[in-house]
Write a protein that holds these residues in place. Structure first.
Motif, PDB file in Angstrom:
ATOM      1  N   GLN A 144      67.427 -35.222  -6.186  1.00 42.88           N
ATOM      2  CA  GLN A 144      68.915 -35.003  -6.480  1.00 42.88           C
ATOM      3  C   GLN A 144      69.696 -35.778  -5.278  1.00 42.88           C
ATOM      4  O   GLN A 144      70.908 -36.137  -5.556  1.00 42.88           O
TER       5      GLN A 144
ATOM      6  N   GLU B  54      76.304 -26.711  -1.892  1.00 41.95           N
ATOM      7  CA  GLU B  54      75.719 -26.461  -3.604  1.00 41.95           C
ATOM      8  C   GLU B  54      76.831 -25.665  -4.046  1.00 41.95           C
ATOM      9  O   GLU B  54      77.553 -24.808  -3.795  1.00 41.95           O
TER      10      GLU B  54
ATOM     11  N   GLU C 259      74.356 -24.055  -8.702  1.00 41.80           N
ATOM     12  CA  GLU C 259      73.004 -24.716  -8.504  1.00 41.80           C
ATOM     13  C   GLU C 259      73.162 -26.292  -8.758  1.00 41.80           C
ATOM     14  O   GLU C 259      71.954 -26.944  -8.853  1.00 41.80           O
ATOM     15  N   ARG C 260      74.211 -26.780  -8.174  1.00 40.00           N
ATOM     16  CA  ARG C 260      74.344 -28.111  -8.470  1.00 40.00           C
ATOM     17  C   ARG C 260      74.573 -28.743  -7.034  1.00 40.00           C
ATOM     18  O   ARG C 260      75.727 -28.332  -6.401  1.00 40.00           O
TER      19      ARG C 260
ATOM     20  N   HIS D  49      79.605 -35.782  -3.395  1.00 41.96           N
ATOM     21  CA  HIS D  49      80.104 -36.153  -4.801  1.00 41.96           C
ATOM     22  C   HIS D  49      81.387 -36.701  -4.826  1.00 41.96           C
ATOM     23  O   HIS D  49      82.339 -35.900  -4.513  1.00 41.96           O
TER      24      HIS D  49
END
Length: 154
Positions: free
Chosen positions: A17, A59, A62-63, A86
């Motif tokens: 990830q 996070e 959960e990402r 991100h």
């Protein structure tokens, strides 16, 4: 300020990830696809790298939306490390929250500063953390491209 994310320690199982997020974040700055391909090894995070470093992720639901992985070394030479957020979460305090946790852990390990080769797009952020420019280095994969070398105090 209300945060819609949590900070936790990075785990070796996060490596895939984190690698995907590193590529996505780097691409956000408009670098040519060819450069991203040249940087593939530098943007790939492995489980061993996380295991051997100070690592924190941000996070939400959960990402993973950001991470800061830094070699657990106090050195005057640049050490391996990654900070990527991100693109949808840039400018929302994610990097600063990660820095707060990383800094506490580094201080507990007796690390006084990190020396990094910074992406030119990230220099203003590091300077805001109190970093100082101590040099620069030419890219080994893109001739003529210079990376600032910064010392970030813990």
């Amino acid at each position: 300020m209300h945060r819609n994310f949590v900070i936790r320690a990075g785990r070796p199982s996060d490596a895939d990830q984190l690698t995907k997020l590193a590529f996505l974040s780097k691409a956000h700055w408009g670098y040519p696809k060819e450069w991203l391909e040249l940087w593939e090894a530098d943007l790939t995070v492995t489980p061993d790298m996380i295991e051997d470093s100070i690592a924190f992720v941000a996070e939400t639901e959960e990402r993973i939306i950001g991470f800061w992985v830094r070699a657990s070394t106090d050195s005057d030479k640049p050490t391996r490390g990654w900070l990527f957020i991100h693109p949808d979460h840039m400018g929302q305090g994610v990097a600063r929250a990660l820095w707060s946790e990383l800094r506490k852990e580094a201080a507990a390990r007796g690390i006084r500063s990190f020396v990094i080769e910074a992406d030119p797009n990230a220099v203003s952020f590091y300077l805001a953390l109190g970093a100082e420019k101590i040099g620069e280095r030419e890219s080994t994969v893109i001739p003529g491209r210079l990376f600032p070398i910064l010392r970030v105090p813990v």
